[in-house]
Design a protein around this motif. Structure first.
Motif, PDB file in Angstrom:
ATOM      1  N   SER A 155       0.818  -1.210   0.000  1.00 38.25           N
ATOM      2  CA  SER A 155       0.000   0.000   0.000  1.00 38.25           C
ATOM      3  C   SER A 155       0.857   1.268   0.000  1.00 38.25           C
ATOM      4  O   SER A 155       0.677   2.167   0.816  1.00 38.25           O
ATOM      5  N   GLY A 157       1.529   2.559  -3.308  1.00 42.53           N
ATOM      6  CA  GLY A 157       1.240   3.124  -4.625  1.00 42.53           C
ATOM      7  C   GLY A 157       2.082   2.586  -5.765  1.00 42.53           C
ATOM      8  O   GLY A 157       2.092   3.183  -6.857  1.00 42.53           O
ATOM      9  N   THR A 159       1.827  -0.121  -7.799  1.00 41.57           N
ATOM     10  CA  THR A 159       1.122  -0.563  -8.998  1.00 41.57           C
ATOM     11  C   THR A 159       0.530   0.610  -9.768  1.00 41.57           C
ATOM     12  O   THR A 159       0.615   0.672 -11.000  1.00 41.57           O
ATOM     13  N   THR A 160      -0.070   1.546  -9.038  1.00 39.57           N
ATOM     14  CA  THR A 160      -0.628   2.733  -9.691  1.00 39.57           C
ATOM     15  C   THR A 160       0.454   3.497 -10.436  1.00 39.57           C
ATOM     16  O   THR A 160       0.275   3.915 -11.587  1.00 39.57           O
ATOM     17  N   ALA A 163       1.747   1.658 -13.722  1.00 42.19           N
ATOM     18  CA  ALA A 163       0.854   1.813 -14.872  1.00 42.19           C
ATOM     19  C   ALA A 163       0.933   3.226 -15.455  1.00 42.19           C
ATOM     20  O   ALA A 163       0.980   3.413 -16.673  1.00 42.19           O
ATOM     21  N   LEU A 164       0.981   4.231 -14.581  1.00 35.89           N
ATOM     22  CA  LEU A 164       1.060   5.617 -15.043  1.00 35.89           C
ATOM     23  C   LEU A 164       2.373   5.893 -15.773  1.00 35.89           C
ATOM     24  O   LEU A 164       2.396   6.533 -16.830  1.00 35.89           O
ATOM     25  N   ASP A 228       6.732  -3.465 -11.545  1.00 37.50           N
ATOM     26  CA  ASP A 228       6.075  -3.367 -10.246  1.00 37.50           C
ATOM     27  C   ASP A 228       6.671  -4.458  -9.369  1.00 37.50           C
ATOM     28  O   ASP A 228       6.192  -5.572  -9.359  1.00 37.50           O
ATOM     29  N   ASP A 273      -7.286  -3.334   0.334  1.00 32.91           N
ATOM     30  CA  ASP A 273      -7.996  -3.613  -0.915  1.00 32.91           C
ATOM     31  C   ASP A 273      -8.624  -4.999  -0.931  1.00 32.91           C
ATOM     32  O   ASP A 273      -9.099  -5.468  -1.962  1.00 32.91           O
ATOM     33  N   LEU A 307       0.350  11.763  -5.349  1.00 32.78           N
ATOM     34  CA  LEU A 307       0.643  11.032  -6.578  1.00 32.78           C
ATOM     35  C   LEU A 307       1.308  11.911  -7.628  1.00 32.78           C
ATOM     36  O   LEU A 307       2.271  11.486  -8.280  1.00 32.78           O
TER      37      LEU A 307
END
Length: 328
Positions: A155, A157, A159-160, A163-164, A228, A273, A307
């Motif tokens: 937790s 961030g 993976t987020t 992808a970005l 990741d 999650d 972010l």
């Protein structure tokens, strides 16, 4: 049976070399490709041999020490002794070719001397590998693609961000296989209840599969591959769940090729999650990542804040990595 012969450093193999070898192979019954390797070369001869074997499975690839001067007569003598005979035909793309063939007493075929069919050279590739990826076969391309790894505790961030960043750099990214494995392992169970234990063999599998997926993705990535997590991190998760390290897992992690680590700080609330179980030890895990990453010698950039700030800092760090010259 017609014996053909090609010799070169293939430093690295590119599509000009492929055109040479393919042309030669079509004209002979048997083709021997000799790869002389010198200890000063930064891409190991064994690696280049493996690449050529993958690209040309119907050729014989031979790795030999590069101990002779650039003298065609010396190389012709060595070639005859090595093969046990002179080849019937030598294929080259270089000016030395006719003289080399004459010393061998065989026919010579010149292939694309002016680099018009395949406009590339080893010098160009070594000078700017990332600008010439389209002239490299997938297995060679993967070696040059820069690997950037998102690392850190649960937790944070990763993976987020992965992808970005992949979208920002128009490239591929590799999800965390350990997460996929865990979801399958605890499917149908409550994260508040008893959870299944782990074995070292499972972590060996996870580390190996993560690395395999990275290698596959790097073959088509655009200059940089976003990961990741990676096999190196799997060693820390082994420590977290089993209380000790495992040399097999760590050995897989040490084989990782990483240009940059992006360490995500746990400076925002833990988000459950439905699959995570590491809230209580998130700060401890982060501390272990800090300690172990410092030992790798790989540049590590710590990402903090919202972010947008993390993306901005990550982009800056990746762009700097892409500007760094290769040591070739």
């Amino acid at each position: 049976m017609t014996l053909g012969f090609v010799v070169g450093k293939f430093y690295p193999p590119h599509r000009g070399h492929k055109h040479l070898i393919d042309t030669a192979r079509r004209q002979v019954d048997r083709l021997v490709v000799l790869l002389p390797h010198h200890v000063t070369q930064k891409i190991p001869g064994e690696v280049r041999k493996r690449w050529l074997e993958e690209i040309h499975p119907d050729c014989e690839i031979h790795l030999v020490p590069d101990e002779l001067e650039n003298d065609s007569e010396q190389w012709a003598k060595f070639t005859r002794e090595y093969l046990g005979r002179s080849p019937d035909v030598v294929f080259t793309s270089e000016d030395y070719g006719p003289g080399f063939a004459e010393h061998l007493g065989c026919r010579h075929v010149m292939v694309d001397r002016l680099r018009q069919t395949v406009p590339v050279s080893g010098t160009l590739v070594r000078r700017e590998p990332l600008s010439h990826l389209d002239f490299l076969e997938p297995c060679v391309r993967a070696w040059f693609v820069r690997r950037v790894v998102l690392s850190g505790a649960e937790s944070t961030g990763k993976t987020t961000l992965a992808a970005l960043l992949a979208r920002e750099f128009e490239t591929a990214w590799v999800p965390e296989y350990g997460r996929e494995y865990w979801e399958a392992k605890v499917a149908g169970l409550s994260m508040d209840g008893p959870l299944p234990g782990w074995s070292s063999e499972e972590f060996v599998t996870i580390a190996s599969r993560q690395q395999q997926r990275e290698e596959l993705a790097a073959r088509s990535a655009n200059k940089v591959l976003i990961c990741d997590t990676n096999a190196f991190a799997t060693g820390l998760w082994h420590e977290r769940y089993l209380g000790h390290r495992d040399e097999r897992v760590d050995a897989i992690g040490r084989a990782d090729s990483v240009a940059l680590y992006l360490l995500c700080e746990p400076d925002f609330p833990f988000v459950q999650d439905g699959w995570r179980d590491g809230e209580r030890i998130r700060d401890w895990m982060h501390g272990r990542f800090v300690e172990e990453l410092a030992k790798t010698g790989v540049e590590t950039v710590r990402l903090r804040g919202p972010l947008e700030a993390r993306v901005r800092e990550a982009k800056r760090a990746i762009e700097a990595v892409l500007r760094k010259p290769f040591d070739l």
